[in-house]
Scaffold this active site. Structure first.
Site, PDB file in Angstrom:
ATOM      1  N   LYS A  46      30.968  49.241  33.719  1.00  0.00           N
ATOM      2  CA  LYS A  46      30.444  48.295  34.718  1.00  0.00           C
ATOM      3  C   LYS A  46      29.763  49.037  35.871  1.00  0.00           C
ATOM      4  O   LYS A  46      29.026  48.444  36.646  1.00  0.00           O
ATOM      5  CB  LYS A  46      31.572  47.414  35.265  1.00  0.00           C
ATOM      6  CG  LYS A  46      32.216  46.515  34.198  1.00  0.00           C
ATOM      7  CD  LYS A  46      33.170  45.531  34.794  1.00  0.00           C
ATOM      8  CE  LYS A  46      34.221  45.039  33.827  1.00  0.00           C
ATOM      9  NZ  LYS A  46      33.800  43.916  32.990  1.00  0.00           N
TER      10      LYS A  46
ATOM     11  N   HIS B 203      41.925  38.662  35.389  1.00  0.00           N
ATOM     12  CA  HIS B 203      41.389  38.917  34.052  1.00  0.00           C
ATOM     13  C   HIS B 203      42.591  39.134  33.130  1.00  0.00           C
ATOM     14  O   HIS B 203      43.618  39.647  33.566  1.00  0.00           O
ATOM     15  CB  HIS B 203      40.544  40.187  34.140  1.00  0.00           C
ATOM     16  CG  HIS B 203      39.752  40.520  32.912  1.00  0.00           C
ATOM     17  ND1 HIS B 203      40.319  41.102  31.805  1.00  0.00           N
ATOM     18  CD2 HIS B 203      38.435  40.364  32.616  1.00  0.00           C
ATOM     19  CE1 HIS B 203      39.382  41.293  30.885  1.00  0.00           C
ATOM     20  NE2 HIS B 203      38.231  40.848  31.357  1.00  0.00           N
TER      21      HIS B 203
ATOM     22  N   ASP C 182      42.971  45.775  40.878  1.00  0.00           N
ATOM     23  CA  ASP C 182      42.034  45.846  39.765  1.00  0.00           C
ATOM     24  C   ASP C 182      40.624  45.868  40.369  1.00  0.00           C
ATOM     25  O   ASP C 182      40.089  44.843  40.767  1.00  0.00           O
ATOM     26  CB  ASP C 182      42.242  44.636  38.846  1.00  0.00           C
ATOM     27  CG  ASP C 182      41.207  44.589  37.725  1.00  0.00           C
ATOM     28  OD1 ASP C 182      40.336  45.478  37.676  1.00  0.00           O
ATOM     29  OD2 ASP C 182      41.285  43.647  36.918  1.00  0.00           O
TER      30      ASP C 182
ATOM     31  N   CYS D  26      37.609  35.807  29.749  1.00  0.00           N
ATOM     32  CA  CYS D  26      38.894  36.514  29.677  1.00  0.00           C
ATOM     33  C   CYS D  26      39.809  36.095  30.822  1.00  0.00           C
ATOM     34  O   CYS D  26      40.521  36.936  31.394  1.00  0.00           O
ATOM     35  CB  CYS D  26      38.717  38.024  29.685  1.00  0.00           C
ATOM     36  SG  CYS D  26      37.832  38.639  28.259  1.00  0.00           S
TER      37      CYS D  26
HETATM   38  C1  PLP Z   1      38.314  41.913  36.907  1.00  0.00           C
HETATM   39  C2  PLP Z   1      38.325  42.644  35.608  1.00  0.00           C
HETATM   40  N1  PLP Z   1      39.416  43.319  35.247  1.00  0.00           N
HETATM   41  C3  PLP Z   1      39.475  44.026  34.106  1.00  0.00           C
HETATM   42  C4  PLP Z   1      38.411  44.055  33.234  1.00  0.00           C
HETATM   43  C5  PLP Z   1      38.550  44.826  31.961  1.00  0.00           C
HETATM   44  O1  PLP Z   1      37.636  45.865  31.863  1.00  0.00           O
HETATM   45  P1  PLP Z   1      37.586  46.708  30.535  1.00  0.00           P
HETATM   46  O2  PLP Z   1      37.317  45.732  29.429  1.00  0.00           O
HETATM   47  O3  PLP Z   1      36.474  47.667  30.726  1.00  0.00           O
HETATM   48  O4  PLP Z   1      38.902  47.363  30.377  1.00  0.00           O
HETATM   49  C6  PLP Z   1      37.251  43.355  33.554  1.00  0.00           C
HETATM   50  C7  PLP Z   1      36.101  43.358  32.633  1.00  0.00           C
HETATM   51  O5  PLP Z   1      35.698  42.403  32.043  1.00  0.00           O
HETATM   52  C8  PLP Z   1      37.218  42.628  34.767  1.00  0.00           C
HETATM   53  O6  PLP Z   1      36.129  41.934  35.112  1.00  0.00           O
END
Ligand code: PLP
Lengths: 142, 416
Positions: free
Chosen positions: B236, B132, B210, B374
């Site tokens: 989430k 991400h 992550d 993303c």
């Molecule tokens: C794998 C992963 N990492 C990081 C994130 C980032 O999460 P947040 O936007 O809550 O910081 C997400 C969320 O979309 C994700 O799916």
């Protein structure tokens, strides 16, 4: 699922079988617009006449059905028109997608009015138009 | 029917009863029942979380850590109790290893800033091709600031981490940190964290996982995994937005300089210099997300009341069910077929753009995500500009999957 009011026949048909797509070797104006969010990209090629009217225009569009149909309907609609007229049509299309009601005279472009319920998709329909206006403005500035 | 035989469909529908806890699931969209298949972006909230947060504001709220009065002390207790709860949830060795952040993104930025600041030019941070942006961009910023090399480990064509390439990338011994997703938000791939950690540690590198996606679906135990950093994000996990967690080994947190400066993170302050509070408070500057943290506590309690055994069994069955149902839709291709995977399914459809799919599904009440999720570099690797993605939560049922598949089949009919 009933035939959807946003994905009307005209939108689907123009997306599937565009009437104004392709290159234009004689083009004197070339422009493009893209939406990095979804990777949609519109390339425009046009020839203007002595009065600044669009004599011929073609588009090469990679994108969703809304974007592709909008580019194709736009090309048909703006042929023979000048910058001021393009600006007016664009303003009317913006009004249609923002309010859901198409001003009289928008014709087939009224097909995009249901986008008022889909805020995130409005730019798909508007992308070809902003690319066209940028292209015409760049030409004027030269 | 023979009661002892549990069919895959039964398992896929086994958490049906939790739907009553989620008020939003009775909403209509465009006049249709909401079918919410975008939990990987953010999950819906059970009333246990909603009520807890509202009750906190109604009955037990004040700023924490500084008030000398009853109300502040009670709120501080409620807030700090969540730290204990998170420590148990992640299997941390101590509550001091739990740092509250706004979300995963902020947790990773904290590590990139504070741990990254300890790295020397020439050292390497290694990420994978399926990160991400939250686990890529902070490391690019560190690279550009600190002369660090950023190395990318590829994925295989089915969407698994290429373990041979990982080993090769670690071989020169210059990798200081491996930062890799524990579960891909695009492909659904669950990475083999144990193997990654063993390999990285053997090469002298620390590991950040992550866990934004994984921690929703599987029990995590950071000590058993042997990880060094782990991040999760509350929204989430059926909790509120605005609260995330960084777990890190205590000695790492102690060695790291602070991230943000301000109130709460200091020990003493004078105009000449300040000294830092002990961990974890050193990393928690300013008034935190008090209500959201307490809400996260309610969310974790809710998840634990269902239990990861039930959650995992439901998700495995539902994912298998969905892969089969979607596989039967004409022209549909699932992107990401790694053997270890969770309930996140990306797909494309011949002749139909993902955004058109998403809008037409939405007209039928079905919420899916479409776009690059993303993860633009991953999209490029997969040779697509966008995908549509259906992702599941504890409340997702096999009937919803059936409806998705049938609607996709109809959508395809529009376009061909
Ligand atoms: C794998 C992963 N990492 C990081 C994130 C980032 O999460 P947040 O936007 O809550 O910081 C997400 C969320 O979309 C994700 O799916």
């Amino acid at each position: 699922m009933a035939q959807d009011d946003l994905y009307r026949t005209v939108v689907l048909e123009r997306a599937r079988a565009p009437q104004h797509a392709g290159a234009l070797p004689a083009a004197t104006l070339n422009g493009q617009g893209s939406n990095p969010l979804c990777g949609d990209r519109v390339q425009l090629h046009a020839v203007l006449d002595g009065q600044g009217r669009i004599e011929a225009i073609r588009h090469e569009t990679r994108g969703c059905a809304i974007c592709a149909a909008s580019a194709d309907l736009m090309a048909g609609r703006v042929t023979g028109q000048d910058r001021a007229h393009v600006g007016r049509l664009h303003a009317e299309l913006v009004e249609a997608v923002e309010t859901g009601t198409a001003p009289a005279g928008l014709g087939e472009l009224a097909a995009f009015a249901p986008l008022h319920q889909h805020r995130s998709r409005r730019r798909c329909a508007l992308l070809p138009w902003s690319a066209l206006i940028d292209m015409l403005n760049d030409d004027k500035d030269r | 029917m023979d009661q002892s035989v549990i069919t895959p469909t039964d398992a896929a529908g086994s958490l049906r009863h939790v739907r009553a806890d989620f008020p939003i699931l009775s909403q209509k969209v465009h006049g249709k029942d909401l079918v919410f298949l975008d939990s990987a972006a953010s999950a819906q909230k059970p009333r246990q979380v909603i009520d807890c947060m509202a009750d906190t504001m109604r009955t037990q709220y004040a700023n924490i850590h500084r008030g000398l009065y009853w109300m502040s002390e009670r709120t501080t207790e409620a807030y700090e109790a969540v730290r204990d709860q998170v420590a148990r949830f992640l299997g941390a060795a101590a509550r001091e290893e739990i740092v509250f952040t706004r979300n995963s993104t902020e947790a990773i930025n904290l590590v990139a800033h504070s741990y990254g600041g300890l790295l020397k030019p020439g050292q390497v941070v290694l990420v994978s091709e399926m990160e991400h942006h939250a686990n890529l961009v902070p490391w690019q910023m560190l690279r550009d600031r600190g002369g660090i090399e950023l190395r990318i480990t590829p994925i295989t064509d089915d969407g698994a981490l290429d373990m041979e390439a990982l080993e090769a990338n670690l071989a020169d011994g210059r990798v200081a940190l491996v930062a890799i997703t524990h579960m891909s938000n695009v492909l659904g791939t669950i990475t083999d964290a144990r193997a990654i950690i063993d390999m990285a540690h053997a090469a002298g590198a620390k590991v950040l996982l992550d866990g934004s996606q994984l921690a929703v679906h599987r029990r995590v135990n950071v000590q058993e995994l042997g990880a060094d950093f782990y991040v999760v994000t509350g929204h989430k996990l059926y909790g509120p937005t605005g609260i995330g967690v960084l777990w890190a080994r205590r000695e790492l947190l102690e060695a790291m300089p602070p991230f943000l400066g301000g109130g709460d993170m200091i020990s003493t302050v004078s105009f000449e210099r300040s000294t830092w509070a002990n961990v974890p408070h050193k990393f928690e500057a300013g008034t935190p997300a008090i209500i959201e943290t307490i809400g996260l506590g309610a969310a974790l309690a809710y998840i634990e009341s269902i239990g990861f055994d039930a959650i995992g069994a439901h998700e495995d069955a539902l994912t298998a069910y969905a892969l089969e149902a979607l596989g039967n839709v004409n022209g549909l291709k699932v992107i990401g077929t790694a053997p270890q995977r969770g309930g996140v399914i990306s797909f494309i459809m011949k002749d139909v753009h993902p955004h058109d799919i998403a809008t037409l599904l939405d007209r039928n009440g079905i919420a899916v995500r479409a776009g690059h999720h993303c993860a633009e570099p991953l999209m490029r690797r997969l040779g697509v500009t966008a995908t549509a993605r259906a992702s599941f939560g504890i409340y997702t049922t096999p009937e919803e999957i059936d409806f998705l598949a049938a609607t996709l089949e109809q959508i395809r009919g529009f376009f061909v």
